[in-house]
Design an enzyme around this catalytic site. Structure first.
Site, PDB file in Angstrom:
ATOM      1  N   GLU A 297       0.889  -1.179   0.000  1.00 45.73           N
ATOM      2  CA  GLU A 297       0.000   0.000   0.000  1.00 45.73           C
ATOM      3  C   GLU A 297       0.911   1.207   0.000  1.00 45.73           C
ATOM      4  O   GLU A 297       1.475   1.571   1.024  1.00 45.73           O
ATOM      5  CB  GLU A 297      -0.899  -0.002   1.243  1.00 45.73           C
ATOM      6  CG  GLU A 297      -1.894  -1.153   1.302  1.00 45.73           C
ATOM      7  CD  GLU A 297      -2.952  -1.096   0.212  1.00 45.73           C
ATOM      8  OE1 GLU A 297      -3.083  -0.047  -0.454  1.00 45.73           O
ATOM      9  OE2 GLU A 297      -3.622  -2.116   0.001  1.00 45.73           O
TER      10      GLU A 297
ATOM     11  N   CYS B 115      -2.479   8.812   2.743  1.00 47.05           N
ATOM     12  CA  CYS B 115      -2.265   8.361   1.362  1.00 47.05           C
ATOM     13  C   CYS B 115      -3.429   8.791   0.495  1.00 47.05           C
ATOM     14  O   CYS B 115      -3.269   9.044  -0.689  1.00 47.05           O
ATOM     15  CB  CYS B 115      -2.120   6.850   1.334  1.00 47.05           C
ATOM     16  SG  CYS B 115      -3.482   6.017   2.154  1.00 47.05           S
TER      17      CYS B 115
HETATM   18  P1  NAP Z   1       8.022   5.360   4.755  1.00 44.44           P
HETATM   19  O1  NAP Z   1       9.030   6.360   5.106  1.00 44.44           O
HETATM   20  O2  NAP Z   1       8.096   4.709   3.432  1.00 44.44           O
HETATM   21  O3  NAP Z   1       8.059   4.258   5.935  1.00 44.44           O
HETATM   22  C1  NAP Z   1       7.116   3.242   6.020  1.00 44.44           C
HETATM   23  C2  NAP Z   1       7.715   2.094   6.829  1.00 44.44           C
HETATM   24  O4  NAP Z   1       8.753   1.485   6.056  1.00 44.44           O
HETATM   25  C3  NAP Z   1       8.358   2.533   8.144  1.00 44.44           C
HETATM   26  O5  NAP Z   1       8.150   1.548   9.114  1.00 44.44           O
HETATM   27  C4  NAP Z   1       9.830   2.621   7.763  1.00 44.44           C
HETATM   28  O6  NAP Z   1      10.690   2.502   8.856  1.00 44.44           O
HETATM   29  C5  NAP Z   1       9.943   1.429   6.853  1.00 44.44           C
HETATM   30  N1  NAP Z   1      11.106   1.445   5.964  1.00 44.44           N
HETATM   31  C6  NAP Z   1      11.793   2.507   5.483  1.00 44.44           C
HETATM   32  N2  NAP Z   1      12.801   2.084   4.686  1.00 44.44           N
HETATM   33  C7  NAP Z   1      12.740   0.729   4.655  1.00 44.44           C
HETATM   34  C8  NAP Z   1      13.499  -0.283   4.012  1.00 44.44           C
HETATM   35  N3  NAP Z   1      14.534  -0.003   3.220  1.00 44.44           N
HETATM   36  N4  NAP Z   1      13.156  -1.573   4.214  1.00 44.44           N
HETATM   37  C9  NAP Z   1      12.100  -1.881   5.000  1.00 44.44           C
HETATM   38  N5  NAP Z   1      11.353  -0.973   5.656  1.00 44.44           N
HETATM   39  C10 NAP Z   1      11.662   0.316   5.473  1.00 44.44           C
HETATM   40  O7  NAP Z   1       6.543   5.961   4.846  1.00 44.44           O
HETATM   41  P2  NAP Z   1       5.932   6.884   5.982  1.00 44.44           P
HETATM   42  O8  NAP Z   1       6.469   8.256   5.786  1.00 44.44           O
HETATM   43  O9  NAP Z   1       6.025   6.254   7.322  1.00 44.44           O
HETATM   44  O10 NAP Z   1       4.378   6.825   5.580  1.00 44.44           O
HETATM   45  C11 NAP Z   1       3.842   7.637   4.614  1.00 44.44           C
HETATM   46  C12 NAP Z   1       3.750   6.926   3.269  1.00 44.44           C
HETATM   47  O11 NAP Z   1       2.872   5.809   3.382  1.00 44.44           O
HETATM   48  C13 NAP Z   1       3.120   7.828   2.227  1.00 44.44           C
HETATM   49  O12 NAP Z   1       3.793   7.664   0.996  1.00 44.44           O
HETATM   50  C14 NAP Z   1       1.697   7.324   2.145  1.00 44.44           C
HETATM   51  O13 NAP Z   1       1.051   7.605   0.932  1.00 44.44           O
HETATM   52  C15 NAP Z   1       1.899   5.866   2.353  1.00 44.44           C
HETATM   53  N6  NAP Z   1       0.637   5.252   2.794  1.00 44.44           N
HETATM   54  C16 NAP Z   1      -0.068   4.497   1.907  1.00 44.44           C
HETATM   55  C17 NAP Z   1      -1.304   3.947   2.278  1.00 44.44           C
HETATM   56  C18 NAP Z   1      -2.114   3.150   1.291  1.00 44.44           C
HETATM   57  O14 NAP Z   1      -3.126   2.598   1.700  1.00 44.44           O
HETATM   58  N7  NAP Z   1      -1.732   3.071   0.036  1.00 44.44           N
HETATM   59  C19 NAP Z   1      -1.785   4.157   3.575  1.00 44.44           C
HETATM   60  C20 NAP Z   1      -1.036   4.930   4.467  1.00 44.44           C
HETATM   61  C21 NAP Z   1       0.177   5.464   4.059  1.00 44.44           C
HETATM   62  P3  NAP Z   1      11.426   3.794   9.467  1.00 44.44           P
HETATM   63  O15 NAP Z   1      10.347   4.669  10.001  1.00 44.44           O
HETATM   64  O16 NAP Z   1      12.274   3.220  10.530  1.00 44.44           O
HETATM   65  O17 NAP Z   1      12.198   4.420   8.350  1.00 44.44           O
END
Ligand code: NAP
Length: 507
Positions: free
Chosen positions: A269, A303
């Site tokens: 997602e 999102c």
């Molecule tokens: P993010 O920075 O991509 O982080 C999401 C998760 O992934 C965190 O737990 C992060 O850990 C982890 N992560 C980061 N780098 C990683 C890697 N190389 N390998 C494995 N895990 C890794 O996103 P966010 O800023 O928390 O959330 C916002 C994003 O989520 C937005 O782009 C939003 O659109 C998306 N989102 C999508 C939906 C949907 O339904 N499509 C719903 C909600 C949110 P760390 O925090 O430790 O870096």
């Protein structure tokens, strides 16, 4: 200065208090709360003060968790009859309800949610757990008679669904509690063990939830909470003991996870930012109110937040001024104040990024119609930018997801142009259409390349009562009650051979 207080004794196990009064949270390693050797600080977006310290699990802790879960835990959960798994989820919902004040407080202080939004997230989590009883009907198989081919006559098959074993959930900062609950519900209903790695920005509500799950009687060897940094996840992602990865996060993170993980099952997602279309026969007051909410609610850090508004020429000026009016009413401030509509962004970097996107848009001919002013390290006004149509495609606001309360508006000739502009964005999560003309609406339903379309309201995934998920850079698979079972299970075909046994005629 913001200080995290947790009142319920239920949570005593999961942290200790450091010399400076800061609570230090532990990881859950398949049955035990364990403190690592290295730590990172967690800050409140309200005023950036350190509210907690997180102990990072050691490599030994991680290996122990994976091995216990792989060897024992995935069988402990699978051997628990379905109605007992459901009972555990229902008991967890009851515990969330009885600990609601601590849970809401953790979301306000750690994620910077307004009181209303934090209560909404806890309530959605309770509802999601209770509605797990709707997921279970999706654990279905097939019966296939063999007599439609002479090679398979006198045989028959059943195709059953089995849990993949271990689901690794990686959750984002914006819905730390709900996303964990949702991923847990569909993984566990399907009979899987569960490992969660929350965002390092706000892991506290997740740690508290895992404790409630333990208290509700979840099989202890089938569960782990690993509070590592995302950048340290590579080894775990590729571990062959993990059967499926369910990530909610940015498109960039999704790509990294797909590259590192190898061959597994995935639910991704990813990033979004939605288009709102305003047709010339729309109820403009209603459209403006709903679109404004779609822009500023949880500071645009959703999102499914609205990032692009395409309005038909005859009503363009009117909807523009109504939207400006709506956004000017938004009260920005400390989310603990019940009169505040929009709190801070999760960190100062997110505001920096929004400011850069505004500068980029202005340098390409964009005009600030509302907002645009930074109000502090983590606070900024909700913002609407008007883009000249021929420059829109060059703007960062169009090309990327700016995870903040900002949207760009431009006028369009007709629905063909709407589809063209919307589909050329790299994302395809949702769209909203405001209007009445069924022919235009029907055209857009057919042409917009998105996972969901909301007619006469702003996009909201809510508890996933209706399925959601993206196309293109917005992801793979669908979440929503009942819809994720297929990604956390695998088909197994069993072929029964009765050839020559003389029993075929009796079947
Ligand atoms: P993010 O920075 O991509 O982080 C999401 C998760 O992934 C965190 O737990 C992060 O850990 C982890 N992560 C980061 N780098 C990683 C890697 N190389 N390998 C494995 N895990 C890794 O996103 P966010 O800023 O928390 O959330 C916002 C994003 O989520 C937005 O782009 C939003 O659109 C998306 N989102 C999508 C939906 C949907 O339904 N499509 C719903 C909600 C949110 P760390 O925090 O430790 O870096």
């Amino acid at each position: 200065m913001v200080k995290l207080e947790i009142y319920s004794p239920a949570f005593k196990e999961i942290y200790r208090v450091d010399g400076d009064g800061i609570p230090v949270f532990k990881n859950y390693i398949a049955g035990e709360w364990v403190e690592g050797k290295a730590f990172y600080d967690v800050r409140s977006p309200i005023d950036q003060s350190v509210i907690a310290r997180i102990s990072i699990p050691t490599l030994g802790d991680i290996e122990r968790a994976l091995e216990i879960i792989y060897k024992y835990g995935r069988w402990d959960i699978r051997n628990l009859p379905g109605y007992k798994r459901l009972n555990v989820l229902h008991r967890t919902a009851d515990l969330l309800e009885s600990n609601i004040d601590d849970m809401v407080n953790s979301l306000v202080l750690n994620a910077g949610k307004t009181l209303g939004a934090a209560k909404g997230e806890v309530k959605a989590s309770i509802d999601r757990l209770r509605r797990s009883d709707l997921d279970l009907r999706k654990i279905q198989g097939d019966y296939i008679p063999g007599d439609w081919s002479d090679e398979t006559t006198e045989t028959e098959a059943i195709v059953r669904r089995e849990p993949v074993g271990i689901v690794l959930a990686i959750t984002p900062f914006n819905y730390p509690l709900f996303d964990t609950v949702n991923k847990l519900a569909y993984s566990v209903i399907a009979g899987n063990a569960f490992i969660v790695k929350p965002s390092s920005l706000d892991p506290i509500p997740v740690a508290m939830f895992i404790r409630l799950l333990e208290l509700a009687g979840f099989p202890r060897r089938a569960l782990a909470l690993l509070m590592l940094r995302g950048s340290d996840m590579e080894k775990i992602l590729s571990d062959p003991r993990i059967g499926a990865i369910s990530l909610t996060g940015s498109t960039e993170t999704g790509l990294k996870v797909l590259k590192s993980a190898g061959i597994k099952q995935f639910i991704m997602e990813l990033g979004g930012g939605d288009t709102a279309v305003v047709l010339s026969d729309a109820d403009l007051e209603w459209s403006a109110q709903r679109i404004a909410r779609g822009i500023y609610s949880y500071s645009g850090q959703r999102c499914d937040a609205i990032k692009l508004i395409l309005a038909e020429e005859p009503i363009y000026d009117k909807i523009k001024s109504l939207l400006v009016e709506e956004l000017r009413k938004v009260r920005v401030g400390d989310p603990r104040d019940p009169s505040v509509d929009m709190g801070p962004l999760i960190e100062a970097r997110a505001v920096d990024e929004m400011v850069r996107a505004i500068e980029d848009a202005v340098s390409k001919g964009g005009r600030i119609l509302a907002g645009g002013k930074r109000l502090g390290d983590t606070y900024i006004e909700p913002t609407l930018i008007e883009a000249p149509k021929d420059k829109l495609g060059e703007m960062e606001l169009y090309r990327r997801e700016i995870f903040a309360p900002i949207a760009v508006i431009t006028s369009v000739r007709d629905v063909e142009e709407v589809a063209e502009i919307s589909n050329r964005r790299p994302y395809g999560l949702d769209a909203a259409i405001f209007g009445k003309d069924i022919n235009k609406i029907r055209y857009l339903i057919r042409h917009l390349e998105v996972g969901a379309i909301y007619i006469n309201d702003y996009p909201r995934h809510g508890i996933g009562y209706y399925p959601f998920g993206g196309r293109k850079n917005s992801g793979i698979g669908r979440e929503g009650i009942g819809y994720a079972i297929e990604y956390t299970t695998a088909y197994k075909t069993i072929v029964y051979n009765y050839k020559g046994k003389g029993i075929w005629e009796y079947l």
